[in-house]
Design a protein around this motif. Structure first.
Motif, PDB file in Angstrom:
ATOM      1  N   ASN A   1      -7.768  15.765   4.696  1.00 16.22           N
ATOM      2  CA  ASN A   1      -7.449  14.715   3.730  1.00 16.22           C
ATOM      3  C   ASN A   1      -8.333  13.485   3.952  1.00 16.22           C
ATOM      4  OD1 ASN A   1      -5.262  16.134   2.555  1.00 16.22           O
ATOM      5  ND2 ASN A   1      -3.963  15.517   4.276  1.00 16.22           N
ATOM      6  N   PRO A   2      -8.597  12.730   2.907  1.00 15.45           N
ATOM      7  CA  PRO A   2      -9.353  11.490   3.106  1.00 15.45           C
ATOM      8  C   PRO A   2      -8.533  10.429   3.841  1.00 15.45           C
ATOM      9  CG  PRO A   2      -8.780  11.760   0.788  1.00 15.45           C
ATOM     10  CD  PRO A   2      -8.366  13.023   1.494  1.00 15.45           C
ATOM     11  N   TYR A   3      -7.210  10.450   3.653  1.00 13.24           N
ATOM     12  CA  TYR A   3      -6.307   9.504   4.317  1.00 13.24           C
ATOM     13  C   TYR A   3      -5.114  10.285   4.861  1.00 13.24           C
ATOM     14  CZ  TYR A   3      -9.160   6.348   1.572  1.00 13.24           C
ATOM     15  OH  TYR A   3     -10.223   5.699   1.022  1.00 13.24           O
ATOM     16  N   PHE A   4      -4.350   9.658   5.727  1.00 15.47           N
ATOM     17  CA  PHE A   4      -3.282  10.390   6.403  1.00 15.47           C
ATOM     18  C   PHE A   4      -2.204  10.912   5.460  1.00 15.47           C
ATOM     19  CE2 PHE A   4      -5.099   8.821  10.310  1.00 15.47           C
ATOM     20  CZ  PHE A   4      -4.865   9.879  11.169  1.00 15.47           C
ATOM     21  N   LEU A   5      -1.950  10.199   4.374  1.00 10.90           N
ATOM     22  CA  LEU A   5      -0.894  10.646   3.470  1.00 10.90           C
ATOM     23  C   LEU A   5      -1.436  11.059   2.106  1.00 10.90           C
ATOM     24  CD1 LEU A   5       1.904   8.105   4.443  1.00 10.90           C
ATOM     25  CD2 LEU A   5       1.712  10.516   5.105  1.00 10.90           C
ATOM     26  N   GLY A   6      -2.690  11.506   2.087  1.00 13.64           N
ATOM     27  CA  GLY A   6      -3.228  12.031   0.838  1.00 13.64           C
ATOM     28  C   GLY A   6      -4.521  11.391   0.404  1.00 13.64           C
ATOM     29  N   ASP A   7      -4.572  11.032  -0.881  1.00 16.24           N
ATOM     30  CA  ASP A   7      -5.822  10.596  -1.499  1.00 16.24           C
ATOM     31  C   ASP A   7      -6.022   9.086  -1.558  1.00 16.24           C
ATOM     32  OD1 ASP A   7      -6.581  13.211  -1.945  1.00 16.24           O
ATOM     33  OD2 ASP A   7      -5.602  13.301  -3.901  1.00 16.24           O
ATOM     34  N   ARG A   8      -5.068   8.313  -1.055  1.00 13.23           N
ATOM     35  CA  ARG A   8      -5.245   6.859  -1.066  1.00 13.23           C
ATOM     36  C   ARG A   8      -4.746   6.267   0.254  1.00 13.23           C
ATOM     37  NH1 ARG A   8      -0.741   3.933  -2.258  1.00 13.23           N
ATOM     38  NH2 ARG A   8       1.099   5.109  -2.866  1.00 13.23           N
ATOM     39  N   PRO A   9      -5.323   5.131   0.661  1.00 12.02           N
ATOM     40  CA  PRO A   9      -4.918   4.531   1.936  1.00 12.02           C
ATOM     41  C   PRO A   9      -3.520   3.923   1.862  1.00 12.02           C
ATOM     42  CG  PRO A   9      -6.503   3.111   0.823  1.00 12.02           C
ATOM     43  CD  PRO A   9      -6.390   4.373   0.007  1.00 12.02           C
TER      44      PRO A   9
ATOM     45  N   LEU B   1       0.818  -1.216   0.000  1.00 11.52           N
ATOM     46  CA  LEU B   1       0.000   0.000   0.000  1.00 11.52           C
ATOM     47  C   LEU B   1       0.852   1.267   0.000  1.00 11.52           C
ATOM     48  CD1 LEU B   1      -2.806  -0.904   2.589  1.00 11.52           C
ATOM     49  CD2 LEU B   1      -2.959  -0.870   0.097  1.00 11.52           C
ATOM     50  N   ASP B   2       2.124   1.123   0.351  1.00  8.22           N
ATOM     51  CA  ASP B   2       3.000   2.292   0.434  1.00  8.22           C
ATOM     52  C   ASP B   2       3.800   2.530  -0.846  1.00  8.22           C
ATOM     53  OD1 ASP B   2       2.075   2.627   2.999  1.00  8.22           O
ATOM     54  OD2 ASP B   2       3.770   1.615   3.921  1.00  8.22           O
ATOM     55  N   GLU B   3       3.534   1.733  -1.860  1.00 10.55           N
ATOM     56  CA  GLU B   3       4.208   1.914  -3.142  1.00 10.55           C
ATOM     57  C   GLU B   3       3.897   3.316  -3.668  1.00 10.55           C
ATOM     58  OE1 GLU B   3       4.726  -1.380  -6.317  1.00 10.55           O
ATOM     59  OE2 GLU B   3       2.871  -0.296  -6.774  1.00 10.55           O
ATOM     60  N   GLY B   4       4.919   4.020  -4.045  1.00 10.29           N
ATOM     61  CA  GLY B   4       4.718   5.355  -4.594  1.00 10.29           C
ATOM     62  C   GLY B   4       4.895   6.475  -3.587  1.00 10.29           C
ATOM     63  N   LEU B   5       5.039   6.144  -2.306  1.00  7.71           N
ATOM     64  CA  LEU B   5       5.289   7.198  -1.321  1.00  7.71           C
ATOM     65  C   LEU B   5       6.696   7.751  -1.507  1.00  7.71           C
ATOM     66  CD1 LEU B   5       3.855   5.767   2.048  1.00  7.71           C
ATOM     67  CD2 LEU B   5       2.771   7.379   0.469  1.00  7.71           C
ATOM     68  N   THR B   6       6.853   9.045  -1.296  1.00  7.95           N
ATOM     69  CA  THR B   6       8.191   9.642  -1.318  1.00  7.95           C
ATOM     70  C   THR B   6       8.937   9.200  -0.061  1.00  7.95           C
ATOM     71  OG1 THR B   6       7.562  11.617  -0.084  1.00  7.95           O
ATOM     72  CG2 THR B   6       7.239  11.677  -2.496  1.00  7.95           C
ATOM     73  N   SER B   7      10.226   9.437  -0.029  1.00  6.68           N
ATOM     74  CA  SER B   7      11.000   9.060   1.160  1.00  6.68           C
ATOM     75  C   SER B   7      10.537   9.861   2.376  1.00  6.68           C
ATOM     76  CB  SER B   7      12.504   9.236   0.926  1.00  6.68           C
ATOM     77  OG  SER B   7      12.801  10.569   0.570  1.00  6.68           O
ATOM     78  N   ALA B   8      10.139  11.114   2.168  1.00  4.64           N
ATOM     79  CA  ALA B   8       9.634  11.928   3.282  1.00  4.64           C
ATOM     80  C   ALA B   8       8.294  11.384   3.787  1.00  4.64           C
ATOM     81  CB  ALA B   8       9.493  13.388   2.859  1.00  4.64           C
ATOM     82  N   GLU B   9       7.427  10.965   2.867  1.00  3.06           N
ATOM     83  CA  GLU B   9       6.142  10.384   3.269  1.00  3.06           C
ATOM     84  C   GLU B   9       6.346   9.053   3.993  1.00  3.06           C
ATOM     85  OE1 GLU B   9       3.150  12.147  -0.181  1.00  3.06           O
ATOM     86  OE2 GLU B   9       4.375  10.369  -0.615  1.00  3.06           O
ATOM     87  N   SER B  10       7.278   8.255   3.517  1.00  2.00           N
ATOM     88  CA  SER B  10       7.587   6.989   4.188  1.00  2.00           C
ATOM     89  C   SER B  10       8.111   7.235   5.595  1.00  2.00           C
ATOM     90  CB  SER B  10       8.620   6.187   3.388  1.00  2.00           C
ATOM     91  OG  SER B  10       8.066   5.761   2.169  1.00  2.00           O
ATOM     92  N   ALA B  11       8.948   8.238   5.750  1.00  5.38           N
ATOM     93  CA  ALA B  11       9.483   8.572   7.069  1.00  5.38           C
ATOM     94  C   ALA B  11       8.370   9.067   7.990  1.00  5.38           C
ATOM     95  CB  ALA B  11      10.579   9.635   6.945  1.00  5.38           C
ATOM     96  N   ALA B  12       7.484   9.901   7.474  1.00  3.54           N
ATOM     97  CA  ALA B  12       6.351  10.388   8.276  1.00  3.54           C
ATOM     98  C   ALA B  12       5.453   9.224   8.683  1.00  3.54           C
ATOM     99  CB  ALA B  12       5.552  11.429   7.492  1.00  3.54           C
ATOM    100  N   SER B  13       5.269   8.268   7.789  1.00  5.62           N
ATOM    101  CA  SER B  13       4.453   7.097   8.089  1.00  5.62           C
ATOM    102  C   SER B  13       5.051   6.289   9.234  1.00  5.62           C
ATOM    103  CB  SER B  13       4.317   6.221   6.836  1.00  5.62           C
ATOM    104  OG  SER B  13       3.577   5.059   7.129  1.00  5.62           O
ATOM    105  N   VAL B  14       6.343   6.056   9.180  1.00  7.93           N
ATOM    106  CA  VAL B  14       7.014   5.307  10.260  1.00  7.93           C
ATOM    107  C   VAL B  14       6.869   6.050  11.578  1.00  7.93           C
ATOM    108  CG1 VAL B  14       9.268   4.558  11.138  1.00  7.93           C
ATOM    109  CG2 VAL B  14       8.644   4.085   8.768  1.00  7.93           C
ATOM    110  N   ALA B  15       7.101   7.359  11.565  1.00  4.48           N
ATOM    111  CA  ALA B  15       7.009   8.149  12.801  1.00  4.48           C
ATOM    112  C   ALA B  15       5.599   8.107  13.384  1.00  4.48           C
ATOM    113  CB  ALA B  15       7.435   9.594  12.536  1.00  4.48           C
ATOM    114  N   MET B  16       4.592   8.235  12.531  1.00  2.00           N
ATOM    115  CA  MET B  16       3.216   8.224  13.019  1.00  2.00           C
ATOM    116  C   MET B  16       2.813   6.828  13.511  1.00  2.00           C
ATOM    117  SD  MET B  16       2.223  11.259  13.055  1.00  2.00           S
ATOM    118  CE  MET B  16       0.526  10.951  13.484  1.00  2.00           C
TER     119      MET B  16
END
Length: 196
Positions: free
Chosen positions: A137-145, A36-51
């Motif tokens: 936002n509809p989801y935490f990192l934008g428009d898709r879960p 589900l995290d395919e396509g996330l930027t490195s900054a978005e991936s880092a924010a995801s881990v932190a959250m």
């Protein structure tokens, strides 16, 4: 829990492949089924881990305290939900033993060393952080879960949508965007769950 490879939840049994701990489960599911995290930027991936760490290593313990330790009424509800199917002759013993074990874990983690008002103040900070990051936002990192949404929904529905009363639930239920988020995820992906 019986069958849990690390002696705690969550765990999965996927056609005989038994895994414990949410991070290892998520990594396995990404490799085996879909990332589900395919396509996330490195900054978005880092924010995801932190959250996810905020959810699983901090807010989780506040929610656990609410269920297992905060009030006798919450304990009665939790006890019935978890142990109600056990035969009456052993229900009380197993429930009491499990509650003591979890209370020791809450204390060992550090959360249980605080007073109730301090615990809930820390939990409210986490709720504020989640609400601010979600925004409109509809989801935490934008428009898709993403996997962050799986983690967030799992904990938020247990805080907002369960009959366990606490200052944490009251505060979470006052965050309109989090309530809407939980209801939307429930409708989209978990049709059998009751409304928050």
């Amino acid at each position: 829990p019986i069958g849990a490879p690390k002696g705690k939840l969550p765990y999965i049994d996927d056609n005989g492949k038994i895994l414990g701990d949410s991070q290892f489960i998520i990594a396995y599911l990404k490799l085996t089924y879909r990332d589900l995290d395919e396509g996330l930027t490195s900054a978005e991936s880092a924010a995801s881990v932190a959250m996810q760490r905020l959810l699983e290593e901090h807010l989780f313990w506040v929610a656990l305290y609410s269920r297992w330790q905060y009030t006798d009424e919450n304990w009665k509800i939790n006890k019935q939900a978890i142990f109600g199917a056990l035969p009456p002759i052993i229900r009380g013993i197993v429930a009491s033993h499990t509650r003591q074990k979890i209370r020791r874990q809450i204390y060992g983690h550090g959360t249980g060393r605080h007073q109730a008002d301090e615990i809930f103040a820390l939990g409210k900070q986490d709720i504020d952080a989640l609400s601010a990051i979600l925004g409109n936002n509809p989801y935490f990192l934008g428009d898709r879960p993403t996997t962050l949404d799986a983690s967030a929904f799992g904990l938020l529905i247990n805080i907002i949508g369960c009959p366990i009363e606490s200052p944490l639930k009251e505060y979470g239920a006052a965050q309109n965007n989090l309530v809407s988020y939980v209801d939307r995820i429930r409708r989209e992906f978990y049709h059998d769950l009751p409304s928050a």
